[in-house]
Scaffold this active site. Structure first.
Site, PDB file in Angstrom:
ATOM      1  N   SER A 145       2.218  26.154   5.251  1.00 37.54           N
ATOM      2  CA  SER A 145       1.875  24.952   4.495  1.00 37.54           C
ATOM      3  C   SER A 145       2.354  25.068   3.054  1.00 37.54           C
ATOM      4  O   SER A 145       2.125  24.186   2.232  1.00 37.54           O
ATOM      5  CB  SER A 145       0.354  24.692   4.525  1.00 37.54           C
ATOM      6  N   THR A 192      -7.820 -22.574  -1.537  1.00 34.33           N
ATOM      7  CA  THR A 192      -8.429 -21.994  -0.340  1.00 34.33           C
ATOM      8  C   THR A 192      -7.489 -22.390   0.792  1.00 34.33           C
ATOM      9  O   THR A 192      -6.916 -23.479   0.764  1.00 34.33           O
ATOM     10  CB  THR A 192      -9.854 -22.520  -0.061  1.00 34.33           C
ATOM     11  N   HIS A 193      -7.281 -21.477   1.715  1.00 31.61           N
ATOM     12  CA  HIS A 193      -6.310 -21.693   2.801  1.00 31.61           C
ATOM     13  C   HIS A 193      -4.915 -21.964   2.248  1.00 31.61           C
ATOM     14  O   HIS A 193      -4.112 -22.629   2.885  1.00 31.61           O
ATOM     15  CB  HIS A 193      -6.730 -22.856   3.711  1.00 31.61           C
ATOM     16  N   SER A 239      20.528  -9.956  -6.048  1.00 28.58           N
ATOM     17  CA  SER A 239      21.035  -9.809  -4.688  1.00 28.58           C
ATOM     18  C   SER A 239      22.481  -9.337  -4.775  1.00 28.58           C
ATOM     19  O   SER A 239      23.196  -9.689  -5.708  1.00 28.58           O
ATOM     20  CB  SER A 239      20.958 -11.163  -3.985  1.00 28.58           C
ATOM     21  N   LYS A 259      19.929 -14.720  -7.677  1.00 28.96           N
ATOM     22  CA  LYS A 259      18.625 -14.229  -7.212  1.00 28.96           C
ATOM     23  C   LYS A 259      17.876 -13.364  -8.227  1.00 28.96           C
ATOM     24  O   LYS A 259      18.475 -12.564  -8.945  1.00 28.96           O
ATOM     25  CB  LYS A 259      18.818 -13.412  -5.912  1.00 28.96           C
ATOM     26  N   LYS A 278      -3.692  17.730   3.888  1.00 30.51           N
ATOM     27  CA  LYS A 278      -3.061  17.671   2.576  1.00 30.51           C
ATOM     28  C   LYS A 278      -1.831  16.771   2.566  1.00 30.51           C
ATOM     29  O   LYS A 278      -1.570  16.085   1.575  1.00 30.51           O
ATOM     30  CB  LYS A 278      -2.714  19.082   2.103  1.00 30.51           C
TER      31      LYS A 278
END
Ligand code: ARG
Length: 480
Positions: free
Chosen positions: A45, A177-178, A299, A305, A347
């Protein structure tokens, strides 16, 4: 693997070929007699637990101090051990220490080097101790520092949100909401929602720290020791608040690892939700915020972009942290008491989850500090979506109309607006409103419109300007 780590030199031969012998290890001469390089590589390890080195040495210094205090080693032997460990620590810190995976793990690497440096006194360090309580100790110490570092990073991110909320928090925007437009709020109210989540994260970490901060040292391999060791002596030196009461539990308990990785998962989830929110907000369709150029990328093909890659990576990395939580829990679930080598794997998941969330927290603070709201762009469409419909219903309640009736009335008015292509409730003629409900008066004008709504919120914790000011004062005081 650290740079100064010796890898096994040859390739492991197949069972038919001649096996290369790894360096002999005194504590497991039986295994090394038959095992080859393949086994050595499989069991080690050291390639990942070198991160425990500082804590391993701190733990050994405390252990040696205790051995001297109870008379199991002399003061001179203790001084030699201390000097040797301090030299090793210095060598590790400046990269001079030669790690060799033949030593299997950080505990053996440090001890073997100590014996090489100081001889016989070094051979006494492991008195009344096993690697089983030693590794449990080191991981607890590591987690404790990790928790402290995380709390600092969380605080810094909270401050970044509060700074932005102070600078641009009064911008009025829709709450959703939604993902449908719901009611108007101050932008700062939304920013402070993340500050609340992060506060819970820090609190959860403090809680985890409390359970982590118990010393397993002195539990030995599994059942303690017949030597007159003092567990409270080492616990005091190392800043623990107590000693684990059961040796079997102490060497096999990794609850604190699972707990910390869960806490990291929760923080990652919060960051991911925020990242998603801001990815949406930075799109042309929303255009609520502008991310700094340094935290967007172009991009390779489309010259225009500005991609929110950093935020996407925060969102993307979260899944990996969840995976590490599952790995820790699954690693633990089948283990009989007490220590089993399965535990060595903890770990990997712990370090990786920590590294991910640490990096995400650090970059998040930078992203928040360099992002600006786009008030004109938000305002341009603020009268869309009837954000003041609820306030109109509440206006009717104040006029004595039952809420359910008020809800129906306003619903009908919204439907009428949509039918007649009227953009906002405030644009309806008063006569049309009174036709729907005679309780509506000319004073209705003074409640309609998102800007008026954010001034009118009354309840504690609401999304208005008064509440924003109050909460900003609260956080600034808390951070001071
Ligand atoms: N490298 C081991 C671990 O991380 C240390 C403990 C090994 N103990 C043992 N008895 N094999 O868990």
């Amino acid at each position: 693997m650290p740079m100064n780590m010796r890898k096994p030199s040859g390739k492991a031969k197949s069972s038919s070929g001649e096996k290369q012998k790894p360096a002999a290890k005194s504590w497991q001469a039986r295994i090394s007699a038959e095992a080859g390089v393949l086994a050595e590589r499989f069991v080690e390890s050291l390639s990942f637990d070198t991160r425990l080195a500082e804590h391993d040495i701190t733990g050994s210094l405390a252990h040696a101090d205790m051995l001297a205090a109870v008379g199991l080693i002399t003061a001179d032997e203790c001084a030699q051990i201390r000097r040797g460990l301090e030299e090793i620590r210095a060598d590790i810190r400046n990269g001079r220490f030669k790690f060799d995976i033949a030593q299997e793990d950080i505990h053996m690497a440090v001890e073997a080097d100590l014996i090489r440096r100081i001889g016989d006194a070094g051979r006494k360090l492991h008195t009344g101790r096993s690697r089983n309580d030693q590794v449990a100790l080191d991981v607890r110490l590591w987690c404790r520092s990790a928790i402290d570092a995380l709390i600092v990073l969380i605080r810094d991110l909270q401050k970044a949100f509060v700074e932005l909320a102070t600078a641009q928090g009064r911008v009025v925007m829709p709450a959703f909401t939604h993902l449908q437009r719901a009611q108007p709020i101050a932008f700062g109210h939304e920013l402070l929602a993340y500050v609340e989540m992060l506060e819970r994260d820090a609190d959860r970490l403090r809680d985890c720290r409390r359970r982590t901060n118990i010393s397993p040292l002195g539990s030995g391999a599994v059942a303690g020791s017949t030597l007159p060791i003092s567990r409270t002596h080492t616990a005091d030196i190392l800043g623990f608040t107590g000693v684990a009461a059961n040796s079997l539990d102490a060497v096999s308990d990794r609850d604190f690892v699972a707990e910390l990785v869960f806490d990291l998962s929760m923080t990652a989830m919060h960051l991911s939700r925020w990242a998603e929110q801001w990815i949406i907000y930075s799109s042309t369709e929303f255009d609520f915020i502008r991310l700094a150029d340094s935290y967007t990328t172009g991009s390779s093909m489309m010259p225009q972009k500005r991609n929110p890659d950093m935020l996407e990576l925060i969102r993307g990395k979260t899944g990996g942290v969840y995976g590490q939580l599952m790995a820790v829990l699954a690693m633990l679930k089948g283990q009989p008491l007490a220590y089993n080598r399965d535990m060595q794997e903890d770990k990997r998941w712990l370090f990786s989850a920590y590294d991910t969330v640490e990096a995400c927290l650090a970059i998040s603070a930078e992203i928040v500090r360099t992002t600006v709201a786009r008030p004109e762009s938000i305002a341009r469409r603020l009268d869309e979506g009837f954000l003041d419909a609820t306030v109109l219903a509440e206006y009717l309640v104040k006029k004595g109309v039952a809420f359910r009736t008020a809800h129906q009335v306003v619903g009908a008015l919204v439907a009428r607006c949509e039918r007649e292509n009227i953009r906002a409730l405030a644009d309806l003629p008063l006569a049309a409103m009174q036709e729907a409900c005679p309780a509506i008066d000319t004073d209705v004008r003074s409640v309609l419109g998102p800007d008026r709504v954010v001034r009118a919120y009354q309840s504690f914790g609401a999304g208005g300007l008064k509440q924003l000011d109050r909460q900003l004062r609260h956080w600034r005081k808390k951070f001071a």
